[in-house]
Structures are given as C-alpha cells and as structure tokens.
Design a protein around this motif. Structure first.
Motif, short mmCIF file in Angstrom:
data_model
loop_
_atom_site.label_atom_id
_atom_site.label_comp_id
_atom_site.label_asym_id
_atom_site.label_seq_id
_atom_site.Cartn_x
_atom_site.Cartn_y
_atom_site.Cartn_z
N TRP A 1 0.83 -1.21 0.00
CA TRP A 1 0.00 0.00 0.00
C TRP A 1 0.86 1.26 0.00
O TRP A 1 0.39 2.34 -0.35
N GLY A 2 2.12 1.12 0.38
CA GLY A 2 3.02 2.26 0.37
C GLY A 2 3.77 2.44 -0.93
O GLY A 2 4.53 3.41 -1.08
N ASN A 3 3.59 1.53 -1.89
CA ASN A 3 4.27 1.65 -3.18
C ASN A 3 3.77 2.88 -3.93
O ASN A 3 2.57 3.10 -4.04
N ARG A 4 4.69 3.67 -4.43
CA ARG A 4 4.33 4.93 -5.09
C ARG A 4 4.61 4.84 -6.59
O ARG A 4 5.67 4.38 -7.00
N GLN A 5 3.64 5.28 -7.38
CA GLN A 5 3.85 5.42 -8.80
C GLN A 5 4.14 6.88 -9.12
O GLN A 5 3.70 7.77 -8.38
N PRO A 6 4.89 7.14 -10.20
CA PRO A 6 5.25 8.53 -10.51
C PRO A 6 4.02 9.44 -10.63
O PRO A 6 3.03 9.07 -11.26
N TRP A 7 4.11 10.60 -10.01
CA TRP A 7 3.09 11.66 -10.08
C TRP A 7 1.76 11.27 -9.45
O TRP A 7 0.74 11.91 -9.68
N ARG A 8 1.77 10.20 -8.66
CA ARG A 8 0.50 9.74 -8.06
C ARG A 8 0.67 9.52 -6.57
O ARG A 8 1.74 9.09 -6.11
N ARG A 9 -0.38 9.80 -5.83
CA ARG A 9 -0.39 9.51 -4.40
C ARG A 9 -0.69 8.03 -4.18
O ARG A 9 -1.33 7.38 -5.00
N THR A 10 -0.23 7.51 -3.04
CA THR A 10 -0.57 6.15 -2.67
C THR A 10 -2.04 6.10 -2.24
O THR A 10 -2.66 7.14 -1.99
N TYR A 11 -2.58 4.90 -2.16
CA TYR A 11 -3.98 4.79 -1.76
C TYR A 11 -4.23 5.36 -0.36
O TYR A 11 -5.20 6.11 -0.17
N PRO A 12 -3.40 5.09 0.66
CA PRO A 12 -3.66 5.72 1.96
C PRO A 12 -3.64 7.25 1.87
O PRO A 12 -4.42 7.92 2.56
N GLU A 13 -2.76 7.82 1.04
CA GLU A 13 -2.73 9.27 0.89
C GLU A 13 -3.98 9.79 0.18
O GLU A 13 -4.53 10.84 0.56
N LEU A 14 -4.45 9.07 -0.83
CA LEU A 14 -5.68 9.46 -1.51
C LEU A 14 -6.87 9.38 -0.56
O LEU A 14 -7.75 10.25 -0.57
N LEU A 15 -6.89 8.35 0.24
CA LEU A 15 -7.95 8.18 1.23
C LEU A 15 -7.95 9.32 2.24
O LEU A 15 -8.98 9.90 2.57
N ASP A 16 -6.76 9.68 2.70
CA ASP A 16 -6.63 10.78 3.65
C ASP A 16 -7.12 12.09 3.05
O ASP A 16 -7.83 12.86 3.70
N ARG A 17 -6.79 12.34 1.79
CA ARG A 17 -7.24 13.57 1.13
C ARG A 17 -8.77 13.58 1.01
O ARG A 17 -9.41 14.61 1.22
N LEU A 18 -9.35 12.44 0.70
CA LEU A 18 -10.80 12.33 0.57
C LEU A 18 -11.50 12.74 1.87
O LEU A 18 -12.47 13.51 1.88
N ILE A 19 -10.99 12.24 2.99
CA ILE A 19 -11.60 12.52 4.29
C ILE A 19 -11.25 13.93 4.75
O ILE A 19 -12.12 14.67 5.26
N ALA A 20 -10.01 14.34 4.58
CA ALA A 20 -9.59 15.67 5.04
C ALA A 20 -10.34 16.77 4.30
O ALA A 20 -10.64 17.83 4.88
N ASP A 21 -10.68 16.55 3.04
CA ASP A 21 -11.42 17.55 2.26
C ASP A 21 -12.92 17.50 2.51
O ASP A 21 -13.68 18.27 1.88
N GLY A 22 -13.36 16.59 3.37
CA GLY A 22 -14.78 16.51 3.70
C GLY A 22 -15.63 15.81 2.67
O GLY A 22 -16.86 15.88 2.72
N GLU A 23 -15.00 15.12 1.71
CA GLU A 23 -15.78 14.41 0.70
C GLU A 23 -16.37 13.11 1.23
O GLU A 23 -17.31 12.55 0.64
N ALA A 24 -15.81 12.61 2.32
CA ALA A 24 -16.32 11.40 2.97
C ALA A 24 -16.25 11.59 4.47
O ALA A 24 -15.32 12.23 4.97
#
Length: 343
Positions: free
Chosen positions: A66-89
């Motif tokens: 889950w910590g593997n990073r692809q170029p120019w992309r956030r990892t899934y835990p980081e995407l999940l965190d952004r989703l919740i931090a932005d109030g979308e979930a």
C-alpha cells in the motif's frame, strides 16, 4: 504531487498482530503479521468512535505494498486521507490487513492447504482493532472491501460472518468460477508438460528457487487457489484438472462450493442483513470478472436484498488501475456506516 511521502492530515499506524490461528500453519509462513491502521484527522483530539472499513488485497498482495508509489501519483492511503480531510467522505478508521502466503495468497478462507486466514481476519484482526482503537464495534458500522482476490474475500466474509460485517464493496472480485477458471486449465496443463514434466512439485521448486522468475510463473495462482479450495487434512493439494486440461469432477465440485455466486444461494439471510453492497468491475476485465459481478448481483437480487441497499456498475476499464473505484466505494460506504448520516 510530491515524489516522496505526501503530507497527511490523518496518520497510518503500523502494528503487528501475533496470531494463534496462524501459528504452525501448513506452509510455515509467519504467524506475526503486519497490520496498517489509518486514523482520520482529529482522532487524537477527541473521544469520538468511528466506523471501520477493512481493505484486503488481491492475489500476491502484501500490506506494505500500500506504500508503493507510482510517478506523479499519491498512494492509496494518501488518496484516502485527502478524501476525508477535504470533507468528501465522513471520517472512518481504515484497516489494511495482510493475508499473504508463500503461495501468494489465501483467498481469505480457512484451508488445510495454507492455514486459517478467514479465522485470522475475523477472530483476531477485528478484535485487535476494536481493542486498540475507538471503533463503533458492530456490524452496522463495519465494512470490508477489496479488489480481485480481495474482492472475493469481501464478498464471502460478510456472508459467512454477518455478525461482524454489515457492508461490503467488491471490485472485480473472483466469482462465477465456471467462467473464471477453466479457461486457464488447458494452457496450464501444456506449460506443466513442456517445462516441468507434468509435475507440480517441480514447478513449485523452481518457482521458489528463482523467486518466481520461471516459465509459467502465473501457475502459482492456480496452485494457490487449489490450496484454498481443495487442500487436504494432510497438507496435500488436489488439482481440479488432469494432465490434458480436463476437469476432475470431484475436485472441481469442491471449488464450486467456494464460488460467491454459489454461496449466495445458501446465504440469503446473511445477504439480506447487509445494509450496503457495492459491486463493480471493468467492462473489459481481462479475466471476465465483469460477468462474475453480474452473476453475483443477480444472486443478491434473488436473495431479496432491497435495491436501495445495492450499488452496481460496469465501468469503462480493465482489471488494472482501480484506485479511484476504491475511493468511490469508501465515500459511499462511510456515509452508510456513520450514524445519523444521510445516504
């Protein structure tokens, strides 16, 4: 868009679960297992209890991936965190469980071939999380999600343990076995003949000696599935096809008992107890798991699950790059898991 770790508003804890049920497992795999637990922003500042969403991986997945990073992309835990931090979930605790084996996976079932991974998840991981984190500890507030083999685990686990899970999301989960698997048996029989003298032990020896860099390395998936569905008490594994690729009926029938489409027919009450079921797959899935998704949805409907409790979609896509689907499902599920939250 950072090349290294992105700043997170919540955090991911890394813990170790010491398992009793995996101790002395048939494959000699570790019984101490890594567990990642995401807690949302504000967790440490209050006393609020949160719903939990369990995320399980596809075949060959290990939790550290889950910590593997692809170029120019956030990892899934980081995407999940952004989703919740932005109030979308709504905020939720998200649990990343590990069920890897030296064969690549366990299908999240209890098996003589690899060990008690269903019991590990349900009877050890869930209580561990509820003990160490402020969770809303009931099936109405607990979901399980996954893709491919993880999607398979997400389908069968709530059917077998509705006392623990009240919701699920399956992304291209393994289902409709008569479509999914037999098409792989004939080419597998040919590779075994040409490269390994028709011997599964020969294949396994070379696979592990080369770290999987050998002809027909994807045979490990079929053997691992056999360890899940047709393992024997002595640790041996029965294969559902013979040397020329023909089905072995008595072994194949054991596999079919594990098919979510088949299980759904005898677990209607458990399915009706679920308040949220998300089913999706890409229309161009290479393994035809879009057809499996359709078949599972049909059985869910036949079981009498209300339509408002089910989300189903076949989207433009394949079996790969489905992180955005994970986020969509978490957004949908977290609202349904949170008390008083409008659907």
């Amino acid at each position: 868009m950072l090349p290294w770790n992105a700043e997170m508003s919540g955090r991911v804890d890394q813990a170790t679960v010491v398992s009793d049920v995996l101790r002395d497992n048939p494959l000699g795999d570790p019984h101490e297992r890594p567990l990642w637990v995401y807690v949302p922003p504000g967790y440490d500042d209050g006393t609020t209890a949160y719903p939990t969403i369990y995320v399980i991986q596809g075949y060959s997945g290990q939790v550290v991936m889950w910590g593997n990073r692809q170029p120019w992309r956030r990892t899934y835990p980081e995407l999940l965190d952004r989703l919740i931090a932005d109030g979308e979930a709504p905020p939720a605790i998200v649990v990343f469980a590990d069920a890897w084996t030296r064969l690549g996976g366990s299908q999240f079932v209890d098996s003589h071939g690899h060990g008690a991974y269903h019991s590990y998840l349900c009877d050890e991981v869930v209580p561990f999380v509820d003990e160490h984190y402020r969770t809303l500890a009931g099936p109405a507030h607990r979901a399980i999600t996954g893709k491919s083999s993880g999607g398979y685990g997400a389908m069968i686990t709530p059917m077998l343990r509705p006392d623990l899970f009240g919701a699920l999301a399956t992304h291209a989960g393994d289902a409709l076995f008569e479509v999914l698997y037999p098409r792989e048996f004939v080419p597998a029989a040919r590779v075994l003949r040409e490269e390994y003298d028709g011997s599964w032990p020969n294949f396994l020896d070379r696979f592990h000696a080369t770290g999987g860099r050998c002809p027909g390395s994807d045979l490990i998936l079929l053997y691992g599935n056999a360890a899940s569905y047709s393992g024997n008490p002595d640790g041996s594994v029965d294969i559902p096809f013979d040397s020329v690729g023909r089905l072995v009926p008595d072994v194949w029938s054991r596999w079919l008992e594990y098919d979510p489409v088949v299980l759904a027919r005898s677990h209607g009450e458990a399915l009706r107890s679920l308040h949220s079921i998300w089913i999706d797959a890409g229309k161009s899935d290479e393994y035809y798991l879009d057809l499996g998704a359709m078949a599972f949805r049909e059985e869910v409907e036949k079981a009498g699950v209300p339509a408002e409790n089910v989300f189903f979609e076949l989207f433009e896509g394949t079996h790969a790059n489905l992180e955005h689907r994970y986020l969509m499902a978490v957004k949908w599920l977290s609202r349904r898991l949170t008390p008083g939250r409008p659907l």
